[in-house]
Design a protein around this motif. Sequence first.
Motif, PDB file in Angstrom:
ATOM      1  N   VAL A 296       0.457   4.495   7.132  1.00  0.00           N
ATOM      2  CA  VAL A 296       1.592   3.570   7.136  1.00  0.00           C
ATOM      3  C   VAL A 296       2.891   4.367   7.218  1.00  0.00           C
ATOM      4  O   VAL A 296       3.083   5.330   6.479  1.00  0.00           O
ATOM      5  CB  VAL A 296       1.594   2.694   5.868  1.00  0.00           C
ATOM      6  N   SER A 297       3.775   3.950   8.107  1.00  0.00           N
ATOM      7  CA  SER A 297       5.043   4.648   8.272  1.00  0.00           C
ATOM      8  C   SER A 297       5.983   4.379   7.091  1.00  0.00           C
ATOM      9  O   SER A 297       6.106   3.240   6.635  1.00  0.00           O
ATOM     10  CB  SER A 297       5.738   4.197   9.561  1.00  0.00           C
ATOM     11  N   PRO A 298       6.681   5.412   6.612  1.00  0.00           N
ATOM     12  CA  PRO A 298       7.670   5.230   5.541  1.00  0.00           C
ATOM     13  C   PRO A 298       8.820   4.311   5.957  1.00  0.00           C
ATOM     14  O   PRO A 298       9.586   3.854   5.110  1.00  0.00           O
ATOM     15  CB  PRO A 298       8.184   6.656   5.290  1.00  0.00           C
ATOM     16  N   ALA A 299       8.950   4.033   7.255  1.00  0.00           N
ATOM     17  CA  ALA A 299      10.021   3.143   7.720  1.00  0.00           C
ATOM     18  C   ALA A 299       9.929   1.765   7.096  1.00  0.00           C
ATOM     19  O   ALA A 299      10.929   1.050   6.992  1.00  0.00           O
ATOM     20  CB  ALA A 299       9.975   3.024   9.249  1.00  0.00           C
ATOM     21  N   LEU A 300       8.747   1.374   6.643  1.00  0.00           N
ATOM     22  CA  LEU A 300       8.590   0.063   6.015  1.00  0.00           C
ATOM     23  C   LEU A 300       9.419  -0.069   4.742  1.00  0.00           C
ATOM     24  O   LEU A 300       9.738  -1.168   4.314  1.00  0.00           O
ATOM     25  CB  LEU A 300       7.119  -0.200   5.698  1.00  0.00           C
ATOM     26  N   LYS A 301       9.759   1.058   4.126  1.00  0.00           N
ATOM     27  CA  LYS A 301      10.611   1.004   2.935  1.00  0.00           C
ATOM     28  C   LYS A 301      11.993   0.474   3.291  1.00  0.00           C
ATOM     29  O   LYS A 301      12.667  -0.149   2.462  1.00  0.00           O
ATOM     30  CB  LYS A 301      10.741   2.394   2.314  1.00  0.00           C
ATOM     31  N   LEU A 302      12.425   0.748   4.509  1.00  0.00           N
ATOM     32  CA  LEU A 302      13.729   0.273   4.949  1.00  0.00           C
ATOM     33  C   LEU A 302      13.655  -1.150   5.477  1.00  0.00           C
ATOM     34  O   LEU A 302      14.590  -1.930   5.329  1.00  0.00           O
ATOM     35  CB  LEU A 302      14.278   1.202   6.043  1.00  0.00           C
ATOM     36  N   LEU A 303      12.536  -1.504   6.107  1.00  0.00           N
ATOM     37  CA  LEU A 303      12.393  -2.835   6.669  1.00  0.00           C
ATOM     38  C   LEU A 303      12.091  -3.876   5.606  1.00  0.00           C
ATOM     39  O   LEU A 303      12.518  -5.024   5.707  1.00  0.00           O
ATOM     40  CB  LEU A 303      11.272  -2.839   7.721  1.00  0.00           C
ATOM     41  N   PHE A 304      11.322  -3.480   4.592  1.00  0.00           N
ATOM     42  CA  PHE A 304      11.019  -4.363   3.466  1.00  0.00           C
ATOM     43  C   PHE A 304      11.512  -3.698   2.189  1.00  0.00           C
ATOM     44  O   PHE A 304      10.755  -3.035   1.488  1.00  0.00           O
ATOM     45  CB  PHE A 304       9.517  -4.616   3.350  1.00  0.00           C
ATOM     46  N   PRO A 305      12.803  -3.851   1.841  1.00  0.00           N
ATOM     47  CA  PRO A 305      13.330  -3.256   0.605  1.00  0.00           C
ATOM     48  C   PRO A 305      12.614  -3.800  -0.616  1.00  0.00           C
ATOM     49  O   PRO A 305      12.034  -4.887  -0.590  1.00  0.00           O
ATOM     50  CB  PRO A 305      14.808  -3.691   0.618  1.00  0.00           C
TER      51      PRO A 305
ATOM     52  N   ARG B 294       0.827  -1.203   0.000  1.00  0.00           N
ATOM     53  CA  ARG B 294       0.000   0.000   0.000  1.00  0.00           C
ATOM     54  C   ARG B 294       0.863   1.257   0.000  1.00  0.00           C
ATOM     55  O   ARG B 294       0.535   2.271  -0.621  1.00  0.00           O
ATOM     56  CB  ARG B 294      -0.928  -0.003   1.225  1.00  0.00           C
ATOM     57  N   LEU B 295       2.000   1.181   0.690  1.00  0.00           N
ATOM     58  CA  LEU B 295       2.925   2.301   0.707  1.00  0.00           C
ATOM     59  C   LEU B 295       3.505   2.542  -0.678  1.00  0.00           C
ATOM     60  O   LEU B 295       3.623   3.690  -1.134  1.00  0.00           O
ATOM     61  CB  LEU B 295       4.051   2.015   1.712  1.00  0.00           C
ATOM     62  N   THR B 296       3.837   1.472  -1.383  1.00  0.00           N
ATOM     63  CA  THR B 296       4.357   1.589  -2.744  1.00  0.00           C
ATOM     64  C   THR B 296       3.327   2.215  -3.675  1.00  0.00           C
ATOM     65  O   THR B 296       3.641   3.090  -4.484  1.00  0.00           O
ATOM     66  CB  THR B 296       4.771   0.205  -3.277  1.00  0.00           C
ATOM     67  N   GLN B 297       2.076   1.765  -3.548  1.00  0.00           N
ATOM     68  CA  GLN B 297       1.002   2.297  -4.388  1.00  0.00           C
ATOM     69  C   GLN B 297       0.771   3.786  -4.112  1.00  0.00           C
ATOM     70  O   GLN B 297       0.584   4.577  -5.043  1.00  0.00           O
ATOM     71  CB  GLN B 297      -0.287   1.514  -4.127  1.00  0.00           C
ATOM     72  N   ALA B 298       0.785   4.159  -2.845  1.00  0.00           N
ATOM     73  CA  ALA B 298       0.562   5.561  -2.479  1.00  0.00           C
ATOM     74  C   ALA B 298       1.693   6.441  -2.993  1.00  0.00           C
ATOM     75  O   ALA B 298       1.467   7.550  -3.488  1.00  0.00           O
ATOM     76  CB  ALA B 298       0.442   5.689  -0.959  1.00  0.00           C
ATOM     77  N   ASP B 299       2.925   5.947  -2.906  1.00  0.00           N
ATOM     78  CA  ASP B 299       4.074   6.703  -3.404  1.00  0.00           C
ATOM     79  C   ASP B 299       3.950   6.951  -4.901  1.00  0.00           C
ATOM     80  O   ASP B 299       4.272   8.035  -5.394  1.00  0.00           O
ATOM     81  CB  ASP B 299       5.375   5.953  -3.099  1.00  0.00           C
ATOM     82  N   ALA B 300       3.512   5.945  -5.621  1.00  0.00           N
ATOM     83  CA  ALA B 300       3.375   6.070  -7.071  1.00  0.00           C
ATOM     84  C   ALA B 300       2.348   7.128  -7.448  1.00  0.00           C
ATOM     85  O   ALA B 300       2.445   7.763  -8.504  1.00  0.00           O
ATOM     86  CB  ALA B 300       2.988   4.719  -7.678  1.00  0.00           C
ATOM     87  N   GLN B 301       1.377   7.349  -6.562  1.00  0.00           N
ATOM     88  CA  GLN B 301       0.325   8.333  -6.824  1.00  0.00           C
ATOM     89  C   GLN B 301       0.595   9.659  -6.127  1.00  0.00           C
ATOM     90  O   GLN B 301      -0.213  10.583  -6.208  1.00  0.00           O
ATOM     91  CB  GLN B 301      -1.021   7.772  -6.359  1.00  0.00           C
ATOM     92  N   GLY B 302       1.752   9.732  -5.443  1.00  0.00           N
ATOM     93  CA  GLY B 302       2.101  10.957  -4.748  1.00  0.00           C
ATOM     94  C   GLY B 302       1.201  11.242  -3.559  1.00  0.00           C
ATOM     95  O   GLY B 302       0.949  12.410  -3.233  1.00  0.00           O
ATOM     96  N   GLU B 303       0.717  10.185  -2.913  1.00  0.00           N
ATOM     97  CA  GLU B 303      -0.195  10.343  -1.789  1.00  0.00           C
ATOM     98  C   GLU B 303       0.389   9.711  -0.531  1.00  0.00           C
ATOM     99  O   GLU B 303       1.359   8.964  -0.590  1.00  0.00           O
ATOM    100  CB  GLU B 303      -1.543   9.676  -2.101  1.00  0.00           C
ATOM    101  N   ARG B 304      -0.218  10.020   0.600  1.00  0.00           N
ATOM    102  CA  ARG B 304       0.132   9.370   1.853  1.00  0.00           C
ATOM    103  C   ARG B 304      -0.601   8.036   1.911  1.00  0.00           C
ATOM    104  O   ARG B 304      -1.723   7.909   1.439  1.00  0.00           O
ATOM    105  CB  ARG B 304      -0.257  10.249   3.046  1.00  0.00           C
TER     106      ARG B 304
END
Length: 248
Positions: free
Chosen positions: A197-206, A132-142
């Motif tokens: 969702v915290s952006p920290a998940l980008k670091l925990l799940f590369p 969900r974090l990846t999808q939101a990033d792609a759309q420029g959303e939180r």
Amino acid sequence: MNSSFDILPSDEHETPTSLEASVAALQVTRQQTFEGDSGALPLDTRRTLVQLLTGPLIDGRRHSKAWEVVLRDEPVLRSRLHELFLELVLDRDQQVAFLRQVSREDVDIPILLRRNTLSFIETALLLFLRLRLTQADAQGERAALDLHEMLEYLKTFERSDNVDQSRFAKQCDGAVEKAKKLGLLRRLANSEERFEVSPALKLLFPAEEIEQLTKAYAAAARLPNASDVGAGTDSATDDDNEDEGDQA
């Protein structure tokens, strides 16, 4: 399926000269905070150091003062943490800071932070949040979602012959609580059941791990007894599911 996450190392290292300059600058503002205090760091730097050690993370949007101290005193914080065999993981873009345990096979390093082992259901939820974090990033959303969405997703992993639905529901609720405890879910203001969702998940799940995990969990969701993929992990009691590991 047990899952545990490793925290990525930082490539940033300060030179001794910049470290000495940073320490000297901080000592100018240092004040004795208790009788016999021989510490060299000012109060706000010490508080931030303790916040990093107690974890799970410093989120710049939630902990603005601590985040400012992390950026200002990064060389000193790294040095103090290195004394304890800990590495500061810092993502300026996402405004996230947390610790990882340093380890080397050729050096006997005492372990201060323990590894965080996640159950099958807990890992399934974190993977869902990461996507969900990846999808939101792609759309420029939180990345925001409802509690109902998370629980509905986790239901896809329930055994087809499950006779104890209340127990499975408790495991799903526990997975959400675990994500909140790790600082990976933050309740949005004026809402009891909507979270970011915290952006920290980008670091925990590369990104390189997502494809492999997604395939494994997609296959598990199609199995009649999906939760059996994590045999021995989903059956743990609440006490068994207490944090065993790294601060996230």
